[in-house]
Design a protein around this motif. Structure first.
Motif, PDB file in Angstrom:
ATOM      1  N   ARG A  42       1.628   2.059  -5.929  1.00  0.00           N
ATOM      2  CA  ARG A  42       1.917   1.792  -4.509  1.00  0.00           C
ATOM      3  C   ARG A  42       2.250   0.317  -4.291  1.00  0.00           C
ATOM      4  NH1 ARG A  42      -1.990   0.198  -0.774  1.00  0.00           N
ATOM      5  NH2 ARG A  42      -1.380   0.373   1.416  1.00  0.00           N
ATOM      6  N   ASP A  84       2.328  -2.848   2.929  1.00  0.00           N
ATOM      7  CA  ASP A  84       2.615  -1.459   3.291  1.00  0.00           C
ATOM      8  C   ASP A  84       3.409  -1.465   4.598  1.00  0.00           C
ATOM      9  OD1 ASP A  84       2.745   1.248   3.150  1.00  0.00           O
ATOM     10  OD2 ASP A  84       0.630   1.628   3.552  1.00  0.00           O
ATOM     11  N   ILE A 132       6.148  -0.986  -3.023  1.00  0.00           N
ATOM     12  CA  ILE A 132       6.419  -1.761  -1.815  1.00  0.00           C
ATOM     13  C   ILE A 132       7.169  -3.043  -2.164  1.00  0.00           C
ATOM     14  CG2 ILE A 132       5.362  -3.055   0.064  1.00  0.00           C
ATOM     15  CD1 ILE A 132       5.160  -0.140   0.550  1.00  0.00           C
TER      16      ILE A 132
END
Length: 635
Positions: free
Chosen positions: A209, A420, A213
């Motif tokens: 993750r 995020d 990003i």
């Protein structure tokens, strides 16, 4: 090298793969087929084929088929095959491909050639040749020609970029392939090597993750760069804000440390205690809006995160890097706590002795820049312990983060920041993911020692429209072609797997490979380019039994049984008892919500025959309602 034709005879597996024993053509204008009985290759040419439909140096092949026909496996095999044909891939994650039996027609620097894989047992006798599995060097290229075929010799290196957004949890068995793999599986495997607190592996998903990003932000930076500022395609990816958070802090030295000087361990505990006290106090004041700022909290957490990483790097450096003559490493010297935690952390960084003095000054200079960025509208969200900041600020922090990590000892990969997107849907993230990964893959290709000189790239793209709204499914090939035209000037061939009819309507029929387990012959599609989506869906290749969802279809079919069923007659093939317990009310309610007018009208006719009094009651009620509305209008 250019791949024109492929036939896979035997995959040595029990899987029912729809592409096996089929003539697979990638040239569009050129059509090859191989007859195993005669051992002859036939060739024909389509003079009406539009060679430059997708762009001057761009070719597209659609690999269309339902779930389970082997589309993803086929793309992985193409990745393997292209590398093998160029003879620069000796180690790869798919050993089972080595046993496959196949033949291919390729365009090389020496002209058209035919080449084979493995022992050719399924080929005619005239194609058999001695095969030594212990000394199986590059595939033999045998010249081939056809009277009516003229193709310019291909003298450039070809390579591939494989993209898949799906996670199959397939773990590759190597780290440095000679092709570019930006699939979720491969990136997850790479991320597994990073470590975090207590010498434990951080979850692959968490690392995945973080890096995803950062690739997306890098893509947006490219999109907003001066050379692209007037390109309409990139404007749809503009975002004004992003969230930023810092990893949770964990004490690492409750037990005896291995490699850190004991005085520094005591110092760590004292600073940690000072930080916790002040951080809790600042949180309390912020929650009650008494004093303090969100920017102040972000700055505090940033310094603590950097402090943690420094200690982590020294304590958990690789065993191979340990200098036995300096087993206990000292991090700082002549240092005392300041009056505030900010002062303490700055003094700590100023007095570092683990990096050279000149590098130390560089670090302090970069930290001043970071502090200045924290003054640009950082907003704290207590519910998820994150901050919202302008995207431009996040981009600058990414650059500074790389500069800081490069100055730290032992090559830390631990992130200072975790980013995020706020309010971005899953579909929007999937859309951004497609372009940012391909952007990243092209960057990797340009920096790769072996394939950076490639003249042709095969973009092997596995079901990229999964998760897209139908409008985006309709648009994505057009935008993908626009993007690659900007990003890569060389020749490119997109091979896209999909089960979407939208892709088919964008392709010439010669560029569609339709795979079906049921159809054992070569699968083809007719009248594809510009075709109406409803006409494509009406083809049994996509839907075997109409457009309606099975749940609705089954409900309506059972309703028809009820409307036709005569309780006084015995059950027969024409007088079938319904499965459900229907009543006049439940039957009528279902009829009234049917969206297809012709079906609804026919159901109402059947209902009227079964319950004439009920239908009159409904009609009278509708007339009364219309009269009431008419009176209201007249007033």
């Amino acid at each position: 090298m250019e791949l024109l034709y492929l036939k896979i005879f035997d995959t040595k597996t029990n899987y029912n793969l729809a592409f096996a024993n089929k003539d697979l053509n990638f040239g569009g204008r050129h059509y090859f087929s191989f007859d195993e009985k005669s051992g002859k290759i036939k060739y024909s040419e389509n003079e009406n084929y539009n060679q430059h439909l997708y762009g001057e140096n761009t070719f597209v092949t659609g690999l269309i088929g339902s779930n389970g026909v082997g589309k993803t496996t086929f793309l992985k095999f193409l990745q393997y095959l292209i590398a093998k044909l160029e003879d620069f891939e000796k180690n790869h994650p798919y050993q089972y491909f080595d046993s496959w039996e196949w033949m291919a027609i390729v365009n090389t620097k020496d002209g058209l050639a035919i080449t084979y894989g493995q022992e050719y047992k399924t080929l005619p006798d005239e194609f058999e040749r001695e095969f030594d599995p212990m000394n199986f060097s590059p595939f033999i290229f045998e010249p081939i020609s056809f009277d009516n075929l003229i193709i310019e010799k291909n003298i450039g290196l070809s390579s591939s970029i494989f993209y898949s957004p799906h996670i199959d949890w397939e773990e590759p068995n190597f780290d440095s392939p000679d092709y570019i793999n930006v699939s979720s599986d491969f990136i997850l495997y790479q991320e597994n090597s990073d470590k975090e607190e207590n010498n434990q592996n951080v979850s692959q998903v968490i690392n995945f993750r973080k890096s995803e990003i950062k690739r997306q932000i890098a893509f947006m930076q490219f999109a907003e760069s001066k050379q692209n500022e007037n390109i309409q395609f990139y404007k749809s990816f503009n975002r004004e804000k992003i969230s930023i958070e810092f990893n949770q802090f964990v004490k690492k030295f409750d037990s005896e440390p291995r490699y850190i000087d004991f005085e520094d361990v005591e110092l760590y505990k004292n600073i940690d205690e000072q930080f916790l006290k002040y951080s809790n106090d600042l949180n309390y004041r912020l929650r009650r809006k008494k004093s303090g700022t969100d920017e102040e909290l972000a700055k505090l957490w940033f310094y603590k995160r950097l402090f943690e990483i420094l200690f982590y790097n020294v304590e958990y450096r690789g065993e191979a890097e340990i200098d036995t003559s300096n087993f206990r490493v000292k991090i700082t010297n002549n240092f005392e706590l300041g009056d505030s935690v900010y002062e303490t952390l700055r003094l700590f960084l100023r007095n570092l002795i683990i990096i050279e003095e000149g590098e130390n000054l560089k670090l302090l200079f970069i930290l001043d820049k970071v502090e200045a960025i924290f003054e640009t509208n950082f907003e704290y969200a207590e519910d998820n312990r994150s901050f919202t900041c302008p995207l431009d600020a996040a981009k600058m922090l990414m650059t500074l983060e790389n500069q800081i990590l490069n100055l730290l000892p032992y090559n830390s990969k631990l992130p200072l920041f975790v980013f995020d997107w706020q309010g971005m849907s899953t579909g929007e993230k999937a859309y951004l993911n497609l372009f940012s990964r391909l952007h990243h893959g092209i960057n990797l290709m340009y920096s790769h020692p072996k394939i950076k000189e490639s003249k042709k790239i095969y973009f092997l793209i596995d079901e990229p429209s999964t998760g897209f709204h139908p409008q985006w499914q309709k648009e994505y090939l057009s935008k993908l072609l626009s993007f690659l035209e900007i990003r890569y000037e060389g020749e490119k061939h997109l091979i896209i797997s999909s089960h979407s009819p939208f892709l088919v309507s964008d392709l010439q029929k010669e560029d569609v490979i339709a795979l079906s387990i049921k159809n054992k012959l070569n699968s083809t599609a007719d009248n594809t380019f510009g075709a109406n989506i409803h006409e494509l869906l009406a083809d049994n290749f996509f839907l075997q039994d109409g457009f309606m969802g099975d749940f609705a279809k089954n409900k309506i079919q059972d309703l028809i049984k009820y409307l036709n069923f005569n309780t006084e007659d015995p059950e027969t093939e024409k007088n079938i008892k319904p499965n459900e317990n229907w009543s006049e009310d439940s039957a009528l309610k279902l009829i009234l919500i049917v969206g297809e007018p012709l079906i609804k009208e026919r159901l109402l006719e059947l209902f009227e025959k079964k319950s004439p009094s009920k239908i009159r009651e409904v009609i009278y009620a509708q007339i009364d309602e219309l009269n009431r509305k008419l009176k209201n209008i007249e007033k």
